[in-house]
Design an enzyme around this catalytic site. Structure first.
Site, short mmCIF file in Angstrom:
data_model
loop_
_atom_site.label_atom_id
_atom_site.label_comp_id
_atom_site.label_asym_id
_atom_site.label_seq_id
_atom_site.Cartn_x
_atom_site.Cartn_y
_atom_site.Cartn_z
N THR A 181 -3.34 5.63 4.42
CA THR A 181 -1.95 5.91 4.07
C THR A 181 -2.20 6.80 2.76
OG1 THR A 181 -1.13 3.74 4.68
CG2 THR A 181 0.35 5.21 3.22
N LYS B 155 0.98 -1.24 0.08
CA LYS B 155 0.03 -0.04 -0.20
C LYS B 155 0.82 1.18 -0.02
CE LYS B 155 0.90 0.63 4.51
NZ LYS B 155 1.44 1.86 5.14
#
Length: 333
Positions: free
Chosen positions: A246, A189
Site C-alpha cells: 500500500t 496501514k
C-alpha cells in the site's frame, strides 16, 4: 462449486467476483445503483473502477437485496467501512445462519471505533463472519497475478472452508485465528500509506519512506497489541505485507491521495481526484481516537490527523516528527 454473492461493486469486489467465477463458482455481484449495474451488463466490464477487466455475462449483476442473497452460500462484503452498517440492513431480512459472510473491506467504523467484523456481527447475528485481508490490489487479482492473503474468524471451520473454496493457483490463502490483529493491521496501514504518499508528494526519497513504514508499523503494532492482537500478526500478510504494497504501489488509492496532499492539494480536491473511497482518511480519525482511548503513543498518526483535519503543512509535520525527543529504537516508544 459454491453459490457466492459479492456485496459491493467497487474495484475489489468486482475483482474477487471475476476471480471466483473463473475458478468455477456461481457468482453474483450486488450493486446499489441500477444505472451502474446496467452499465456493467452492457459494457461487459466495470469501466469506472476496473477498466480493461472483462466480466463474464454469466456473472449476475443485481440490485435487489433479496435476489442477491437468497439461496447463496457465501456472501462477500466489499463495502467501504462507513457504509457497512447501513447497507447490511437491506439484506438482514433475507439472511440465514447457514450463510457465511466474508468481509474484505479494510477500515474501522467511525464513532463506534468497531472493527468491521464486529459491525457485521452486530447487524447479522447468527451468521459466521470471516475476514479476508492481505496485500491484494484489485487490479492485479483480477488479472491472475499471484497473490497471498489470510482469512480468519471466530468460527475457524468457516475460515478453513473459505480458504479451501477461494484458493487457486494464483490466489493463496493462509488461515489466522488473530482476527483483531488482522483487521487492525489491514486498516491502520492505510494511514501510514497516506504518510508515505505525502513523502513522495513532497519530493522526499526512499530513506524517508523506509523510516515512515518502519516507524508506522511500530505504531500499528503498539495499538494492535494494546487492543488484544498478537504481535507476530503484524509481521505477516495483513501487517507488514499489506503495508509494503500500500505504501509503494501506484495502485494504492491511499498513497495516491497522500501524494496529492503532499503536493499542496486540499483534502476535498484530493478525494475528488482519486475518485475512489480513501479508507485511510476515515481510519486516521478513528485510529487517533483509539490511540487516546488505549493511551498508546502514535506520533505519525497524530500528525496525519493534523494535516488532514487541521490544515497543517505536511512539510512542517515531517519536521516535527524528525525533531521529537531522541530515544532508543523500540516498538514500545
Amino acid at each position: 462449486m459454491k453459490k457466492i454473492t459479492v456485496i459491493g461493486s467497487g474495484s475489489w469486489g468486482t475483482a474477487l467476483a471475476v476471480m471466483l467465477h473463473k475458478y468455477g463458482h456461481d457468482v453474483t455481484i450486488w450493486s446499489y445503483k441500477e444505472e451502474e449495474a446496467e452499465r456493467i451488463r452492457r459494457d461487459g466490464e466495470h469501466k469506472e473502477f476496473l477498466p480493461g477487466v472483462k466480466i463474464d455475462p454469466a456473472i449476475g449483476i443485481v440490485t435487489d437485496p433479496k435476489e442477491a442473497v437468497q439461496g447463496r452460500e457465501i456472501l462477500v462484503t466489499a463495502i467501504p467501512s462507513k457504509f457497512v452498517r447501513t447497507n447490511l440492513g437491506k439484506f438482514t431480512p433475507y439472511l440465514t445462519s447457514e450463510q457465511v459472510i466474508v468481509n474484505v473491506a479494510k477500515g474501522l467504523e467511525e464513532g463506534s471505533l468497531l472493527r468491521l467484523s464486529e459491525v457485521i456481527a452486530s447487524c447479522v447475528p447468527g451468521c459466521p463472519v470471516c475476514t479476508l485481508v492481505g496485500p491484494s490490489h484489485a487490479e492485479e487479482v483480477a488479472r491472475d497475478i499471484p497473490t497471498a492473503c489470510c482469512v480468519g474468524g471466530a468460527d475457524m471451520a468457516a475460515a478453513e472452508m473459505i480458504q479451501k473454496e477461494f484458493m487457486n493457483p494464483n490466489f493463496r490463502i493462509y488461515t489466522n485465528d488473530d482476527v483483531i490483529g488482522m483487521e487492525l493491521g489491514a486498516a491502520l496501514k492505510n494511514v501510514i500509506a497516506l504518510a508515505a504518499g505525502m513523502s513522495d508528494g513532497l519530493g522526499f526519497g526512499d530513506n524517508t519512506k523506509a523510516a515512515l513504514m518502519t516507524r508506522g508499523m511500530a505504531e500499528i503494532s503498539r495499538l494492535g497489541t494494546a487492543m488484544g492482537g498478537k504481535a507476530m500478526t503484524f509481521m505477516g500478510l495483513s501487517g507488514i505485507g499489506d503495508l509494503i504494497v500500500t505504501c509503494t504501489s501506484m495502485h494504492s488509492r491511499n498513497r495516491r491521495a497522500g501524494i496529492l496532499l503532499g503536493q499542496g492539494h486540499s483534502l476535498e480536491e484530493t478525494l475528488k481526484q482519486v475518485h475512489m473511497v480513501v479508507e485511510g482518511v476515515n481510519t486516521a480519525h478513528a485510529a487517533w481516537a483509539l490511540a487516546q482511548k488505549y493511551d498508546v503513543e502514535m506520533p505519525i498518526t497524530q500528525e496525519i490527523n493534523r494535516v488532514l483535519f487541521e490544515g497543517k503543512d505536511p512539510r512542517q509535520a515531517v519536521i516535527d516528527l524528525m525533531m521529537r525527543e531522541g530515544k532508543p529504537e523500540s516498538f514500545a516508544d
